[in-house]
Motif scaffolding. Sequence first.
Motif, PDB file in Angstrom:
ATOM      1  N   LEU A 115      -3.373   9.036  -2.467  1.00  0.00           N
ATOM      2  CA  LEU A 115      -4.270   8.207  -1.665  1.00  0.00           C
ATOM      3  C   LEU A 115      -4.363   6.791  -2.227  1.00  0.00           C
ATOM      4  CD1 LEU A 115      -7.209  10.643  -0.808  1.00  0.00           C
ATOM      5  CD2 LEU A 115      -5.238  10.018   0.583  1.00  0.00           C
ATOM      6  N   ALA A 116      -4.348   6.674  -3.550  1.00  0.00           N
ATOM      7  CA  ALA A 116      -4.421   5.351  -4.176  1.00  0.00           C
ATOM      8  C   ALA A 116      -3.166   4.536  -3.872  1.00  0.00           C
ATOM      9  CB  ALA A 116      -4.591   5.494  -5.684  1.00  0.00           C
ATOM     10  N   LYS A 117      -2.021   5.224  -3.780  1.00  0.00           N
ATOM     11  CA  LYS A 117      -0.766   4.543  -3.490  1.00  0.00           C
ATOM     12  C   LYS A 117      -0.727   4.030  -2.067  1.00  0.00           C
ATOM     13  CE  LYS A 117       4.254   5.278  -3.507  1.00  0.00           C
ATOM     14  NZ  LYS A 117       5.336   6.257  -3.752  1.00  0.00           N
ATOM     15  N   GLY A 118      -1.297   4.797  -1.135  1.00  0.00           N
ATOM     16  CA  GLY A 118      -1.315   4.395   0.266  1.00  0.00           C
ATOM     17  C   GLY A 118       0.072   4.388   0.874  1.00  0.00           C
ATOM     18  N   GLY A 119       0.191   3.691   1.999  1.00  0.00           N
ATOM     19  CA  GLY A 119       1.481   3.587   2.688  1.00  0.00           C
ATOM     20  C   GLY A 119       1.688   2.182   3.199  1.00  0.00           C
ATOM     21  N   PRO A 120       1.997   1.259   2.295  1.00  0.00           N
ATOM     22  CA  PRO A 120       2.140  -0.150   2.710  1.00  0.00           C
ATOM     23  C   PRO A 120       3.137  -0.319   3.851  1.00  0.00           C
ATOM     24  CG  PRO A 120       2.193   0.052   0.318  1.00  0.00           C
ATOM     25  CD  PRO A 120       2.276   1.450   0.862  1.00  0.00           C
ATOM     26  N   ALA A 121       2.783  -1.152   4.815  1.00  0.00           N
ATOM     27  CA  ALA A 121       3.639  -1.393   5.979  1.00  0.00           C
ATOM     28  C   ALA A 121       4.281  -2.774   5.943  1.00  0.00           C
ATOM     29  CB  ALA A 121       2.831  -1.229   7.264  1.00  0.00           C
ATOM     30  N   THR A 122       4.100  -3.519   4.842  1.00  0.00           N
ATOM     31  CA  THR A 122       4.747  -4.815   4.718  1.00  0.00           C
ATOM     32  C   THR A 122       6.244  -4.617   4.482  1.00  0.00           C
ATOM     33  OG1 THR A 122       4.203  -4.827   2.357  1.00  0.00           O
ATOM     34  CG2 THR A 122       2.705  -5.988   3.839  1.00  0.00           C
ATOM     35  N   ARG A 123       7.038  -5.483   5.091  1.00  0.00           N
ATOM     36  CA  ARG A 123       8.488  -5.396   4.954  1.00  0.00           C
ATOM     37  C   ARG A 123       9.080  -6.823   4.935  1.00  0.00           C
ATOM     38  NH1 ARG A 123       6.916  -0.887   4.549  1.00  0.00           N
ATOM     39  NH2 ARG A 123       7.795   1.039   5.447  1.00  0.00           N
ATOM     40  N   ALA A 124      10.230  -6.944   4.284  1.00  0.00           N
ATOM     41  CA  ALA A 124      10.959  -8.212   4.351  1.00  0.00           C
ATOM     42  C   ALA A 124      11.553  -8.365   5.745  1.00  0.00           C
ATOM     43  CB  ALA A 124      12.055  -8.237   3.295  1.00  0.00           C
ATOM     44  N   SER A 125      11.605  -9.600   6.235  1.00  0.00           N
ATOM     45  CA  SER A 125      12.153  -9.847   7.563  1.00  0.00           C
ATOM     46  C   SER A 125      12.681 -11.277   7.642  1.00  0.00           C
ATOM     47  CB  SER A 125      11.079  -9.639   8.637  1.00  0.00           C
ATOM     48  OG  SER A 125      11.549 -10.024   9.917  1.00  0.00           O
ATOM     49  N   ASP A 126      13.744 -11.456   8.434  1.00  0.00           N
ATOM     50  CA  ASP A 126      14.287 -12.793   8.669  1.00  0.00           C
ATOM     51  C   ASP A 126      13.549 -13.524   9.783  1.00  0.00           C
ATOM     52  OD1 ASP A 126      16.231 -12.386   6.723  1.00  0.00           O
ATOM     53  OD2 ASP A 126      17.664 -11.550   8.159  1.00  0.00           O
ATOM     54  N   MET A 127      12.617 -12.839  10.443  1.00  0.00           N
ATOM     55  CA  MET A 127      11.892 -13.461  11.554  1.00  0.00           C
ATOM     56  C   MET A 127      10.800 -14.382  11.011  1.00  0.00           C
ATOM     57  SD  MET A 127       9.870 -11.691  14.770  1.00  0.00           S
ATOM     58  CE  MET A 127      11.339 -10.827  15.326  1.00  0.00           C
ATOM     59  N   ALA A 128      10.911 -15.659  11.302  1.00  0.00           N
ATOM     60  CA  ALA A 128       9.944 -16.634  10.809  1.00  0.00           C
ATOM     61  C   ALA A 128       8.671 -16.591  11.653  1.00  0.00           C
ATOM     62  CB  ALA A 128      10.541 -18.029  10.858  1.00  0.00           C
ATOM     63  N   HIS A 170      -0.693 -12.389   8.328  1.00  0.00           N
ATOM     64  CA  HIS A 170      -0.672 -11.289   7.366  1.00  0.00           C
ATOM     65  C   HIS A 170       0.683 -11.083   6.687  1.00  0.00           C
ATOM     66  CE1 HIS A 170      -4.653  -9.879   8.352  1.00  0.00           C
ATOM     67  NE2 HIS A 170      -4.360  -9.578   9.597  1.00  0.00           N
ATOM     68  N   GLY A 171       1.710 -11.834   7.064  1.00  0.00           N
ATOM     69  CA  GLY A 171       3.053 -11.536   6.586  1.00  0.00           C
ATOM     70  C   GLY A 171       3.789 -10.684   7.608  1.00  0.00           C
ATOM     71  N   THR A 172       4.957 -10.160   7.236  1.00  0.00           N
ATOM     72  CA  THR A 172       5.733  -9.347   8.175  1.00  0.00           C
ATOM     73  C   THR A 172       5.484  -7.867   7.926  1.00  0.00           C
ATOM     74  OG1 THR A 172       7.654  -9.552   6.691  1.00  0.00           O
ATOM     75  CG2 THR A 172       7.522 -11.063   8.554  1.00  0.00           C
ATOM     76  N   HIS A 173       5.234  -7.139   8.996  1.00  0.00           N
ATOM     77  CA  HIS A 173       4.873  -5.725   8.936  1.00  0.00           C
ATOM     78  C   HIS A 173       5.721  -4.913   9.916  1.00  0.00           C
ATOM     79  CE1 HIS A 173       0.861  -5.820   6.707  1.00  0.00           C
ATOM     80  NE2 HIS A 173       1.249  -7.078   6.740  1.00  0.00           N
ATOM     81  N   VAL A 174       5.832  -3.631   9.629  1.00  0.00           N
ATOM     82  CA  VAL A 174       6.522  -2.690  10.513  1.00  0.00           C
ATOM     83  C   VAL A 174       5.943  -2.802  11.923  1.00  0.00           C
ATOM     84  CG1 VAL A 174       6.867  -0.239  11.007  1.00  0.00           C
ATOM     85  CG2 VAL A 174       7.047  -1.067   8.655  1.00  0.00           C
ATOM     86  N   ALA A 180       7.162   4.136  15.817  1.00  0.00           N
ATOM     87  CA  ALA A 180       6.629   5.373  16.387  1.00  0.00           C
ATOM     88  C   ALA A 180       7.679   6.201  17.088  1.00  0.00           C
ATOM     89  CB  ALA A 180       5.496   5.057  17.368  1.00  0.00           C
ATOM     90  N   HIS A 181       8.838   5.594  17.366  1.00  0.00           N
ATOM     91  CA  HIS A 181       9.873   6.281  18.140  1.00  0.00           C
ATOM     92  C   HIS A 181      11.182   6.412  17.378  1.00  0.00           C
ATOM     93  CE1 HIS A 181       7.260   6.252  21.653  1.00  0.00           C
ATOM     94  NE2 HIS A 181       6.930   5.025  21.300  1.00  0.00           N
ATOM     95  N   GLY A 182      11.104   6.274  16.044  1.00  0.00           N
ATOM     96  CA  GLY A 182      12.290   6.463  15.226  1.00  0.00           C
ATOM     97  C   GLY A 182      13.349   5.398  15.408  1.00  0.00           C
ATOM     98  N   LEU A 183      12.945   4.190  15.801  1.00  0.00           N
ATOM     99  CA  LEU A 183      13.902   3.113  16.065  1.00  0.00           C
ATOM    100  C   LEU A 183      13.992   2.114  14.916  1.00  0.00           C
ATOM    101  CD1 LEU A 183      13.008   2.416  19.820  1.00  0.00           C
ATOM    102  CD2 LEU A 183      14.800   3.897  18.891  1.00  0.00           C
ATOM    103  N   GLY A 184      13.412   2.459  13.782  1.00  0.00           N
ATOM    104  CA  GLY A 184      13.463   1.568  12.630  1.00  0.00           C
ATOM    105  C   GLY A 184      12.197   0.746  12.470  1.00  0.00           C
ATOM    106  N   ASP A 185      12.117   0.022  11.346  1.00  0.00           N
ATOM    107  CA  ASP A 185      10.911  -0.751  11.039  1.00  0.00           C
ATOM    108  C   ASP A 185      10.733  -1.957  11.953  1.00  0.00           C
ATOM    109  OD1 ASP A 185      10.338   0.991   9.013  1.00  0.00           O
ATOM    110  OD2 ASP A 185      11.051  -0.315   7.396  1.00  0.00           O
ATOM    111  N   ALA A 186      11.833  -2.653  12.278  1.00  0.00           N
ATOM    112  CA  ALA A 186      11.787  -3.833  13.171  1.00  0.00           C
ATOM    113  C   ALA A 186      10.642  -4.770  12.812  1.00  0.00           C
ATOM    114  CB  ALA A 186      11.663  -3.376  14.629  1.00  0.00           C
ATOM    115  N   ALA A 187      10.506  -5.069  11.520  1.00  0.00           N
ATOM    116  CA  ALA A 187       9.354  -5.831  11.025  1.00  0.00           C
ATOM    117  C   ALA A 187       9.230  -7.190  11.698  1.00  0.00           C
ATOM    118  CB  ALA A 187       9.455  -6.002   9.516  1.00  0.00           C
ATOM    119  N   GLU A 188       7.999  -7.555  12.010  1.00  0.00           N
ATOM    120  CA  GLU A 188       7.675  -8.822  12.657  1.00  0.00           C
ATOM    121  C   GLU A 188       6.477  -9.458  11.967  1.00  0.00           C
ATOM    122  OE1 GLU A 188       8.653  -7.761  17.354  1.00  0.00           O
ATOM    123  OE2 GLU A 188       6.712  -8.580  16.755  1.00  0.00           O
ATOM    124  N   PRO A 189       6.300 -10.775  12.136  1.00  0.00           N
ATOM    125  CA  PRO A 189       5.062 -11.405  11.691  1.00  0.00           C
ATOM    126  C   PRO A 189       3.846 -10.768  12.380  1.00  0.00           C
ATOM    127  CG  PRO A 189       6.719 -13.074  12.113  1.00  0.00           C
ATOM    128  CD  PRO A 189       7.283 -11.769  12.620  1.00  0.00           C
TER     129      PRO A 189
END
Length: 223
Positions: A115-128, A170-174, A180-189
């Motif tokens: 629980l302390a570790k959580g599940g961070p949703a931040t990801r690197a992304s090329d989308m500015a 907030h930065g780029t997130h999943v 939700a549909h197994g299509l990858g993180d597709a991280a966006e701002p």
Amino acid sequence: MTRVHDMGGRYGDGRVVPEPEDQVFHEDWHKRALAVTLAAGAHGAWNIDVSRHARERLAPMDYARFSYYEKWMAALADLLVETGLVTADEMAGANPTMSPRAATTLTAEAVPAVLAKGGPATRASDMAPAFAPGDVVLTRHLAENTLVDGGHTRLPRYAAGARGCILRYHGTHVLPDSSAHGLGDAAEPLYAVVFPASELWAHPENPADEVVLDLWQSYLVAG
């Protein structure tokens, strides 16, 4: 098209009555429902967006009559069968077998660290980021998943086509619409966007109130 879970601002449901801060669970089984859901999720067979979508796609009549944790348990049962962790027969109480994921079972001793570790949703992304705090934006006119027909989205219908102001980046997130549909993180701002109540509802009880929503870049256009 609105769905049964997307109920913000809907008429006929009565007032929201705050509960005492120390009243976390109404029934003892609610604690067990939370624990079982967390333990099942620890197997890694789904993510938080998949689990949210599982609750959203419960039969409308069930969603409307189930309590909060009944929704959790009904969706969990669906996920367990869909991911092969449990068979439909086992769910009905017949011929239980040892799950192939038994080795990844979450033990009571491991819970605090997990629980302390959580599940961070931040990801690197090329989308500015296209927006900055203070920018005026409009949300997409239709609150729908543009990747999957009828799919999961975090843009609520009551905020579709509304004008707001970027409060924070907030930065780029999943992107939940993809995840939700197994299509990858597709991280966006991801942005915190503030809306006046009068922009969201025709007759707000308190027009000066504000609503802050976390919204992904693909939900927004310059306003």
